[in-house]
Design a protein around this motif. Structure first.
Motif, mmCIF file in Angstrom:
data_model
loop_
_atom_site.group_PDB
_atom_site.id
_atom_site.type_symbol
_atom_site.label_atom_id
_atom_site.label_comp_id
_atom_site.label_asym_id
_atom_site.label_seq_id
_atom_site.Cartn_x
_atom_site.Cartn_y
_atom_site.Cartn_z
ATOM 1 N N ASN A 193 5.696 41.981 -24.317
ATOM 2 C CA ASN A 193 7.253 41.938 -24.022
ATOM 3 C C ASN A 193 7.897 42.008 -25.393
ATOM 4 O OD1 ASN A 193 9.570 41.379 -22.210
ATOM 5 N ND2 ASN A 193 9.718 39.768 -23.560
ATOM 6 N N ALA A 194 7.466 41.477 -26.277
ATOM 7 C CA ALA A 194 8.223 41.443 -27.775
ATOM 8 C C ALA A 194 8.220 42.724 -28.430
ATOM 9 C CB ALA A 194 7.600 40.422 -28.728
ATOM 10 N N VAL A 195 6.726 43.556 -28.168
ATOM 11 C CA VAL A 195 6.858 44.838 -28.778
ATOM 12 C C VAL A 195 7.818 45.955 -27.993
ATOM 13 C CG1 VAL A 195 5.194 46.694 -28.750
ATOM 14 C CG2 VAL A 195 4.314 44.403 -29.500
ATOM 15 N N ARG A 196 7.769 45.648 -26.906
ATOM 16 C CA ARG A 196 8.658 46.574 -25.967
ATOM 17 C C ARG A 196 10.208 46.310 -26.182
ATOM 18 N NH1 ARG A 196 11.494 46.511 -21.261
ATOM 19 N NH2 ARG A 196 11.121 44.314 -20.690
ATOM 20 N N ARG A 197 10.747 44.851 -26.187
ATOM 21 C CA ARG A 197 11.885 45.030 -26.430
ATOM 22 C C ARG A 197 12.358 45.413 -27.936
ATOM 23 N NH1 ARG A 197 13.681 39.247 -23.836
ATOM 24 N NH2 ARG A 197 15.559 39.656 -24.768
ATOM 25 N N LEU A 198 11.564 44.937 -28.988
ATOM 26 C CA LEU A 198 11.886 45.232 -30.362
ATOM 27 C C LEU A 198 11.866 46.564 -30.499
ATOM 28 C CD1 LEU A 198 13.119 44.208 -33.011
ATOM 29 C CD2 LEU A 198 10.509 44.020 -33.567
ATOM 30 N N ALA A 199 10.810 47.341 -29.740
ATOM 31 C CA ALA A 199 10.888 48.902 -30.173
ATOM 32 C C ALA A 199 11.993 49.541 -29.219
ATOM 33 C CB ALA A 199 9.581 49.569 -29.492
ATOM 34 N N LEU A 200 12.459 49.090 -28.075
ATOM 35 C CA LEU A 200 13.442 49.419 -27.338
ATOM 36 C C LEU A 200 14.970 49.444 -28.072
ATOM 37 C CD1 LEU A 200 14.418 50.742 -24.709
ATOM 38 C CD2 LEU A 200 14.816 48.580 -23.841
ATOM 39 N N LYS A 201 15.035 48.099 -28.595
ATOM 40 C CA LYS A 201 16.166 47.886 -29.488
ATOM 41 C C LYS A 201 16.530 48.839 -30.709
ATOM 42 C CE LYS A 201 18.747 44.173 -31.790
ATOM 43 N NZ LYS A 201 18.900 42.899 -32.151
ATOM 44 N N THR A 202 15.259 48.999 -31.386
ATOM 45 C CA THR A 202 14.988 49.952 -32.680
ATOM 46 C C THR A 202 15.558 51.591 -31.925
ATOM 47 O OG1 THR A 202 13.466 48.667 -33.635
ATOM 48 C CG2 THR A 202 13.834 50.801 -34.305
ATOM 49 N N PHE A 203 14.979 51.942 -30.875
ATOM 50 C CA PHE A 203 15.126 53.126 -30.409
ATOM 51 C C PHE A 203 16.432 53.600 -29.957
ATOM 52 C CE2 PHE A 203 15.317 56.452 -27.072
ATOM 53 C CZ PHE A 203 14.656 57.416 -27.846
ATOM 54 N N GLU A 204 17.147 52.486 -29.544
ATOM 55 C CA GLU A 204 18.588 52.561 -29.144
ATOM 56 C C GLU A 204 19.383 52.537 -30.374
ATOM 57 O OE1 GLU A 204 21.747 49.677 -26.649
ATOM 58 O OE2 GLU A 204 19.711 49.018 -27.096
ATOM 59 N N HIS A 205 19.140 51.842 -31.432
ATOM 60 C CA HIS A 205 19.808 51.741 -32.399
ATOM 61 C C HIS A 205 19.968 52.974 -33.448
ATOM 62 C CE1 HIS A 205 21.957 49.656 -35.880
ATOM 63 N NE2 HIS A 205 21.181 50.115 -36.670
ATOM 64 N N MET A 206 18.500 53.659 -33.375
ATOM 65 C CA MET A 206 18.548 54.958 -34.044
ATOM 66 C C MET A 206 19.524 55.982 -33.420
ATOM 67 S SD MET A 206 14.321 55.257 -34.462
ATOM 68 C CE MET A 206 13.479 54.643 -35.467
ATOM 69 N N HIS A 207 19.629 55.835 -31.964
ATOM 70 C CA HIS A 207 20.661 56.831 -31.709
ATOM 71 C C HIS A 207 22.058 56.381 -31.990
ATOM 72 C CE1 HIS A 207 18.357 59.602 -29.005
ATOM 73 N NE2 HIS A 207 17.616 58.589 -28.889
ATOM 74 N N ARG A 208 22.292 55.224 -32.381
ATOM 75 C CA ARG A 208 23.862 54.892 -32.724
ATOM 76 C C ARG A 208 24.065 55.213 -33.889
ATOM 77 N NH1 ARG A 208 22.915 49.602 -29.911
ATOM 78 N NH2 ARG A 208 22.676 48.550 -31.872
ATOM 79 N N LEU A 209 22.895 55.376 -34.735
ATOM 80 C CA LEU A 209 23.063 55.792 -36.418
ATOM 81 C C LEU A 209 23.818 57.039 -36.429
ATOM 82 C CD1 LEU A 209 19.964 54.086 -37.876
ATOM 83 C CD2 LEU A 209 22.206 53.205 -37.991
ATOM 84 N N SER A 210 24.307 57.198 -37.519
ATOM 85 C CA SER A 210 25.164 58.401 -37.760
ATOM 86 C C SER A 210 24.257 59.740 -37.892
ATOM 87 C CB SER A 210 25.952 58.348 -39.182
ATOM 88 O OG SER A 210 25.244 58.049 -40.112
#
Length: 664
Positions: free
Chosen positions: A151-168
């Motif tokens: 669950n920790a792996v999935r949540r952190l990976a999902l948060k990172t993937f989402e953040h990558m899409h928010r970056l410029s």
């Protein structure tokens, strides 16, 4: 030490003492690391240690919104303690069985005769049951804790993937996409490894080591505990030093292996060239030199592993022998029984098993910390463009787009746009042309808010796009780019990407308007036809039509055509241009063009040169002015005429050759 083996091909092992492990892992944030960083660019980057990384991971390992996972942590920790207590009690059962066989079950110097099945056999069976119980508790603990870790792996990976899409866009242009996916992949693996190794191996080993010391002190005396403690400290210190030495050797071996493999692949890919120049012997010698370097490095690797294994065995055997010699004297003195002598041997051999993996544990944790830190460094990066607090959705009533005195530069030293002001009236088409590097594509990127202007503002129906939500802005703008990149999925998936909730009929209608429906239906799989990686199974014109259909399905009030036909042949360009004209009808359209023939019908043409508007007007007005636009038009017309002459000459030559062959 019978039954304890090491594979020669095992991963590089090495670890400091248990306390030293944490100290060295955390030293990346201490003065030593800061001094190393001050040495210059070649110095290793500062990395948080295991304690700092676990602090950052803790919210994901202890999720406040998942009481079930927190309960699993409690259960897993209870099972961990139970398993270690059983592990420590196993040598006791071995001791009792031995004492039963020697008649000393009542203690040193006390002879007790017990029935065979009621004494030694029963205690031996107890020993076996305890081993099974220990294995069962350990596996149950791992199974229960797996949900927490994943669950920790999935949540952190999902948060990172989402953040990558928010970056410029700037961030993504500066980084290789493959590198980003590797960061994501290694980060997921790193979290899994760190949790598995630190929580399920390091912590149990520390607990077992502490219990062993306590039992040796209480069951025997402090001298046994001191010998074992000193042995473990020396063992881990040696392993750590040997590992650091071996890492350099292993790195050279990997580099020489990569070099040999690269030369082999390069030579085989250029097989024909090798044959052309009779260079087989040269290629063989070149490959052999690389393999020879790999051979030397491999020998060093295996030799160093032998040194490591021998050193570890000697250190452990010295400590084990010292403890057992003390036990021999205590048995002779009547302070303990023969079972106590056997118990010490069993307990230390049992400790050696997890101790033997501490080297590998250190190396894997060290690599996991690096991988996780790379992921956290991306999460720590702030988006260059973000919505303002309280930003409202964009409301488009007419679709008028206006640039007011817009300045922009990718780097401060070079300004791209220098005070651009123009307006695209609602429902009209404005084209922007100019030489390469004039800033044409930058205008579309600013309109989509991939970047923010250095000064000035961009308005849509009087609303500054810097004050609205980015998602609502991009919903109202359609884009047909020069280089259409499709997802590695079906044609239907790529068209529906414009509006995901669209029906099958709407997808087909969008394809029909883009003049690609007939082609799609001619394919055996129709809309379910895969397009391949980046759409490579389709031609350039087919990909452009898919992009147009996608934009039609989106149905935006504002349309941006960024050199949408510049990479196509003349025949395909004419067909695509007709489709684009139909799409832009009734929409506010901004056309960024390289080929001027595609914008002759625009309501206004703006000529950019060196970041400023040099000319503006209709096609006829700009030709009459005889300026930059007229010069570009004449050059393109001459180039088109020259290409047409070459084409006709090639066709005539081919026809003549065909006729001569027929006559012959």
């Amino acid at each position: 030490m019978a039954g304890v083996h090491k594979r020669s091909d095992a991963p590089i092992s090495g670890a400091p003492s248990v306390l030293e492990l944490f100290r060295m892992a955390d030293q990346a944030t201490g003065p030593a690391a800061q001094a190393a960083a001050a040495q210059g660019p070649a110095a290793a980057p500062q990395r948080p240690g295991i304690a700092g990384t676990m602090v950052r991971l803790w919210p994901y390992l202890w999720p406040h919104d998942r009481a079930d996972l927190r309960l699993r942590i409690y259960i897993a920790f209870a099972l961990l303690l139970a398993a270690k207590i059983v592990t420590i009690l196993m040598p006791y059962s071995f001791k009792w069985a031995t004492d039963a066989l020697t008649g000393e079950l009542g203690g040193a110097g006390v002879q007790v005769t017990a029935p065979l099945w009621g004494g030694a056999v029963a205690l031996t069976v107890l020993y076996g049951l305890m081993r099974m119980l220990m294995a069962g508790l350990t596996q149950l603990r791992d199974g229960i804790f797996a949900s927490v870790a994943m669950n920790a792996v999935r949540r952190l990976a999902l948060k990172t993937f989402e953040h990558m899409h928010r970056l410029s866009l700037r961030f993504h242009l500066e980084r290789k996409t493959g590198g980003l996916t590797r960061v994501l992949e290694r980060g997921r693996s790193g979290i899994e490894e760190l949790v598995r190794l630190a929580v399920l191996q390091l912590v149990p080993t520390i607990i077992e080591f502490a219990l062993v010391l306590a039992i040796l002190w209480l069951q025997f005396d402090w001298r046994y505990a001191a010998v074992v403690f000193a042995m473990v400290v020396v063992y881990l210190a040696f392993t750590y030093q040997a590992t650091e030495w071996r890492i350099g050797i292993r790195r050279r071996m990997n580099e020489s292996d990569t070099d040999a493999n690269t030369k082999a692949v390069d030579s085989l890919l250029n097989y024909e060239t090798v044959k052309y120049f009779c260079a087989e012997e040269r290629e063989i010698r070149r490959y052999d030199r690389s393999v020879e370097r790999y051979e030397r490095a491999s020998i060093e690797t295996y030799t160093s592993l032998a040194v490591l294994n021998a050193g570890q065995a000697i250190i452990f055997t010295l400590g084990l022998t010292a403890a057992m010699v003390m036990a021999v004297f205590d048995v002779r003195a009547g302070h303990t029984t023969v079972g106590g002598f056997v118990m010490i041997n069993a307990m230390l051999i049992q400790l050696y098993i997890p101790l033997n993996f501490m080297g590998m544990l250190y190396r894997e944790i060290k690599q996991a910390l690096i991988d996780i830190d790379d992921m956290f460094s991306i999460l720590a990066r702030h988006p260059e463009v973000s919505d303002k607090p309280g930003a409202k959705p964009l409301v488009v009533t007419e679709g008028t787009v206006r640039f007011e005195n817009v300045h922009f530069s990718y780097v401060p030293e070079r300004e791209i746009l220098k005070g651009i002001t123009f307006e695209v009236p609602a429902g009209r088409t404005v084209a922007i042309v100019g030489p390469s590097g004039a800033g044409k594509s930058t205008i579309s990127r600013l309109l989509f808010r991939f970047y923010e202007p250095s000064s000035g503002r961009i308005l849509i129906d009087g609303q500054d796009i810097a004050d609205v939500q980015q998602a609502s802005l991009r919903e109202k703008i359609g884009m047909v780019p020069q280089d259409t990149v499709l997802f590695n999925d079906t044609i239907g998936y790529n068209i529906r990407y414009g509006r995901w909730e669209a029906s099958e009929e709407e997808v087909a209608e969008a394809a029909r308007l883009a003049q690609i429906d007939t082609f799609i239906r001619s394919l055996p799989e129709g809309y379910d036809t895969p397009v391949g990686e980046r759409g490579l199974k389709l031609s350039g014109g087919e990909k452009q039509r898919v992009a147009i259909a996608r934009t039609i399905l989106k149905g935006p009030p504002i349309l941006v055509l960024d050199e949408a036909t510049s990479a196509l042949d003349s025949f395909t360009e004419k067909e695509i241009q007709d489709a684009l004209d139909r799409v832009s009808r009734g929409r506010t359209t901004l056309v960024i063009a390289h080929r001027l023939s595609t914008v002759v019908g625009a309501d206004e043409i703006i000529v950019l040169d060196k970041g400023v508007i040099a000319e503006r007007g209709t096609h006829e007005e700009l030709l009459a002015a005889g300026g930059i636009y007229a010069a570009m038009w004449n050059r393109q017309r001459e180039a088109d005429e020259a290409r047409e002459k070459l084409k006709r000459a090639a066709e005539e030559e081919g026809e003549s050759l065909r006729m001569s062959l027929t006559a012959g």
